[in-house]
Design a protein around this motif. Structure first.
Motif, PDB file in Angstrom:
ATOM      1  N   ALA A 301      10.756  -2.550 -10.794  1.00 38.77           N
ATOM      2  CA  ALA A 301      12.027  -2.860 -10.140  1.00 38.77           C
ATOM      3  C   ALA A 301      11.847  -3.316  -8.694  1.00 38.77           C
ATOM      4  N   VAL A 302      10.818  -2.828  -8.007  1.00 36.84           N
ATOM      5  CA  VAL A 302      10.622  -3.173  -6.597  1.00 36.84           C
ATOM      6  C   VAL A 302       9.551  -4.245  -6.430  1.00 36.84           C
ATOM      7  N   LEU A 303       8.395  -4.042  -7.049  1.00 36.38           N
ATOM      8  CA  LEU A 303       7.289  -4.989  -6.864  1.00 36.38           C
ATOM      9  C   LEU A 303       7.340  -6.168  -7.827  1.00 36.38           C
ATOM     10  N   LEU A 348      -5.200  15.987  -5.400  1.00 36.62           N
ATOM     11  CA  LEU A 348      -4.018  15.389  -6.023  1.00 36.62           C
ATOM     12  C   LEU A 348      -2.874  15.272  -5.017  1.00 36.62           C
ATOM     13  N   ALA A 349      -2.640  16.326  -4.252  1.00 34.03           N
ATOM     14  CA  ALA A 349      -1.571  16.299  -3.249  1.00 34.03           C
ATOM     15  C   ALA A 349      -1.848  15.246  -2.183  1.00 34.03           C
ATOM     16  N   ALA A 350      -3.101  15.103  -1.773  1.00 39.29           N
ATOM     17  CA  ALA A 350      -3.454  14.091  -0.776  1.00 39.29           C
ATOM     18  C   ALA A 350      -3.164  12.683  -1.296  1.00 39.29           C
ATOM     19  N   GLY A 351      -3.478  12.433  -2.573  1.00 38.29           N
ATOM     20  CA  GLY A 351      -3.179  11.125  -3.158  1.00 38.29           C
ATOM     21  C   GLY A 351      -1.693  10.835  -3.192  1.00 38.29           C
ATOM     22  N   LEU A 352      -0.889  11.853  -3.495  1.00 37.10           N
ATOM     23  CA  LEU A 352       0.567  11.678  -3.536  1.00 37.10           C
ATOM     24  C   LEU A 352       1.134  11.392  -2.147  1.00 37.10           C
ATOM     25  N   VAL A 353       0.632  12.090  -1.132  1.00 33.78           N
ATOM     26  CA  VAL A 353       1.086  11.826   0.236  1.00 33.78           C
ATOM     27  C   VAL A 353       0.717  10.402   0.640  1.00 33.78           C
ATOM     28  N   TRP A 354      -0.493   9.985   0.329  1.00 35.53           N
ATOM     29  CA  TRP A 354      -0.934   8.627   0.636  1.00 35.53           C
ATOM     30  C   TRP A 354      -0.029   7.605  -0.052  1.00 35.53           C
ATOM     31  N   ASP A 361       6.863  -4.119  -0.190  1.00 39.02           N
ATOM     32  CA  ASP A 361       6.100  -5.324  -0.547  1.00 39.02           C
ATOM     33  C   ASP A 361       4.625  -4.991  -0.719  1.00 39.02           C
ATOM     34  N   ALA A 362       4.359  -3.823  -1.278  1.00 35.60           N
ATOM     35  CA  ALA A 362       2.983  -3.326  -1.390  1.00 35.60           C
ATOM     36  C   ALA A 362       2.098  -4.254  -2.199  1.00 35.60           C
ATOM     37  N   GLY A 363       0.872  -4.399  -1.747  1.00 32.29           N
ATOM     38  CA  GLY A 363      -0.155  -5.055  -2.535  1.00 32.29           C
ATOM     39  C   GLY A 363      -0.928  -4.010  -3.310  1.00 32.29           C
ATOM     40  N   PHE A 364      -1.355  -4.343  -4.508  1.00 30.38           N
ATOM     41  CA  PHE A 364      -1.999  -3.338  -5.347  1.00 30.38           C
ATOM     42  C   PHE A 364      -3.280  -2.807  -4.714  1.00 30.38           C
ATOM     43  N   VAL A 365      -4.166  -3.701  -4.289  1.00 29.49           N
ATOM     44  CA  VAL A 365      -5.445  -3.273  -3.722  1.00 29.49           C
ATOM     45  C   VAL A 365      -5.241  -2.598  -2.374  1.00 29.49           C
ATOM     46  N   ALA A 366      -4.355  -3.149  -1.560  1.00 27.38           N
ATOM     47  CA  ALA A 366      -4.176  -2.638  -0.200  1.00 27.38           C
ATOM     48  C   ALA A 366      -3.447  -1.299  -0.159  1.00 27.38           C
ATOM     49  N   HIS A 367      -2.477  -1.100  -1.047  1.00 25.74           N
ATOM     50  CA  HIS A 367      -1.600   0.059  -0.905  1.00 25.74           C
ATOM     51  C   HIS A 367      -1.601   1.025  -2.099  1.00 25.74           C
ATOM     52  N   LEU A 368      -1.987   0.568  -3.279  1.00 21.91           N
ATOM     53  CA  LEU A 368      -1.824   1.395  -4.475  1.00 21.91           C
ATOM     54  C   LEU A 368      -3.131   1.867  -5.091  1.00 21.91           C
ATOM     55  N   LEU A 369      -4.166   1.065  -5.011  1.00 23.23           N
ATOM     56  CA  LEU A 369      -5.410   1.397  -5.700  1.00 23.23           C
ATOM     57  C   LEU A 369      -6.016   2.705  -5.175  1.00 23.23           C
ATOM     58  N   GLY A 370      -6.103   2.835  -3.857  1.00 23.47           N
ATOM     59  CA  GLY A 370      -6.703   4.028  -3.273  1.00 23.47           C
ATOM     60  C   GLY A 370      -5.978   5.309  -3.655  1.00 23.47           C
ATOM     61  N   PRO A 371      -4.665   5.390  -3.392  1.00 25.65           N
ATOM     62  CA  PRO A 371      -3.969   6.638  -3.734  1.00 25.65           C
ATOM     63  C   PRO A 371      -3.948   6.944  -5.227  1.00 25.65           C
TER      64      PRO A 371
END
Length: 474
Positions: A301-303, A348-354, A361-371
């Protein structure tokens, strides 16, 4: 060679127990898969069967209510009448119900099939976990087996989104149900060849009134939490169902204290690891179901991702989960069960906070892959160790009950997390939209609050896990 499990009534062929585990895990894969694979097919399904949005919600709710409500009864039936027998009955019912769902030509037929799927899963899931604990009585082997179990569960969670999109697009919505049939048939053929028949302990009288009251209480509480998502927390329906759940729950406790052969011996909760493990499973379930729901909606819905891209984007998370689940047994041997569980929950909690910092307008590699990789690592460790904690110290004669408790905790946690955290996200989004914030940014902020809420729930699980100690007293 024949291995005698902790329960004196059950034997298994140990020479092929790892192969047997693969088929038990395959059956559990179907149960996990079916919780998510239907979601992607709902729009197409609703159009072809002329189902309203409210009716479509019942495609999910019918399964969840039957599954969550009957799990404890299913686990106890496995202890009373044989784990292998109940497992095979549950698997056969699941296959039949899946075929019925695929052939459905009306909404009523489909909803009945979904309820039958849930009832069958409530027999299958706890008996499969009970068989696992008896196939692998030694702590080291059991930890490895639960690593496999956790990896399969992770694959099922991610595969549901991916396969739902692929199958619906290529073969129609019916295929998301038909895919269960050949896999289930393979399990039905293989398991009797690999696991010997266990002797039923049906000489004890089944606690009928206990079964009725606890099943009614669980159905009421899961129904109340599911209703919150649709009508709000202050609506008379969820409030009334919560009252019914409390009354039936109190009646159940009174019955269990008086009956000679209780459905759930209340003394089992004096097993410290079981009580703490189940609470951790509930908390992790609450955070994770809300996470996967929000992540899927956020990506589409957003990306602007399509269903297939959304599924593919969650493969790194599932891959990390599978890899970590495989190495958890070594970590447990080196660090101990409780430290590994606490560390996994904090990762797990650290990944959720991240993840909560991801923009509209998140990019997958820049904003989603790491967390998402961090979430997969933490979830892989947490799922395996929390499950092991929940079944450690349980006598063989109550293995089915322990399996039912674990699955029940996960189902109640899932319903609770989606109701509470989903409501938090929705209210935040609505407030921002009313204030003039653009819809994508408002939704992103709402999901950010959901991810932070899931992180808080996970940290609470780590605090609870800190109270675990081994060995536990009964």
């Amino acid at each position: 060679m024949t291995l005698t499990a902790p329960s004196p009534t059950t034997t298994v062929r140990s020479s092929r127990r790892w192969l047997a585990l693969s088929f038990l895990a395959l059956a559990q894969f179907l149960v996990v898969l079916d919780a998510s694979i239907v979601n992607i097919a709902l729009p197409v399904l609703g159009e072809q069967l002329a189902m309203s949005t409210a009716a479509l919600a019942w495609v999910i709710t019918a399964y969840v209510l039957a599954f969550g409500g009957l799990l404890l009864l299913g686990g106890r039936l496995a202890d009373r009448y044989g784990r292998r027998r109940i497992f095979l009955i549950g698997t056969a019912g699941f296959v039949a119900a899946s075929a019925l769902a695929g052939f459905s030509f009306s909404s009523e037929m489909l909803l009945a099939a979904r309820a039958l799927q849930g009832m069958s899963a409530a027999l299958l899931a706890p008996s499969a976990l009970a068989l696992l604990t008896q196939l692998f009585p030694a702590p080291g082997d059991r930890s490895k087996a639960l690593g496999v179990w956790g990896g399969v569960a992770g694959i099922g969670s991610a595969a549901g989104v991916l396969l739902g999109g692929v199958l619906t697009g290529a073969f129609g919505w019916q295929s998301v149900f038909f895919v269960n049939v050949p896999v289930g048939v393979i399990v039905l053929v293989a398991v009797p060849l690999l696991i010997s028949r266990d002797t039923a302990s049906a000489s004890e009288k089944l606690d009928v009134w206990g079964a009725v009251t606890i099943t009614g209480a669980l159905v009421a509480i899961v129904g109340a939490l599911s209703a919150v998502e649709q009508v709000g927390i202050l609506h008379p329906l969820p409030l009334g169902l919560l009252v019914v759940a409390v009354v039936l729950g109190a009646a159940f406790i009174a019955i269990e204290q008086r009956t000679a052969s209780p459905l759930v011996p209340l003394g089992i909760f004096r097993t410290r690891t079981l009580a703490i493990g189940n609470l951790v499973v509930l908390l992790v379930g609450a955070g994770m179901v809300a996470l996967f729901f929000a992540l899927s909606v956020y990506m589409q819905a957003v990306l602007g991702y399509d269903a297939l891209t959304t599924g593919l984007s969650q493969l790194p998370l599932a891959g990390a989960l599978v890899v970590v689940a495989g190495i958890v047994p070594a970590l447990v041997q080196r660090l101990g069960l409780t430290p590994t569980l606490i560390g996994s929950l904090l990762v797990l909690a650290a990944g959720l906070v991240w993840l909560s910092f991801a923009p509209a307008d998140a990019g997958f590699v820049a904003h989603l892959l790491g967390p998402t990789l961090l979430i997969g690592i933490g979830l892989g460790g947490a799922f395996v160790t929390a499950t092991q904690l929940s079944v450690d110290g349980v006598e063989g004669g109550e293995a089915g009950l322990a399996g039912g408790l674990v699955n029940t905790s996960q189902q109640i946690g899932s319903a609770l997390g989606l109701a509470v955290l989903g409501t938090v996200a929705s209210l935040r989004t609505e407030a921002l939209t009313a204030a003039g914030v653009a819809v994508p940014e408002a939704m992103t902020e709402g999901f950010s609050w959901l991810f932070l809420g899931a992180a808080a729930v996970t940290v609470a699980g780590a605090v609870v896990a800190g109270f675990a100690r081994r060995p536990s007293a009964r």
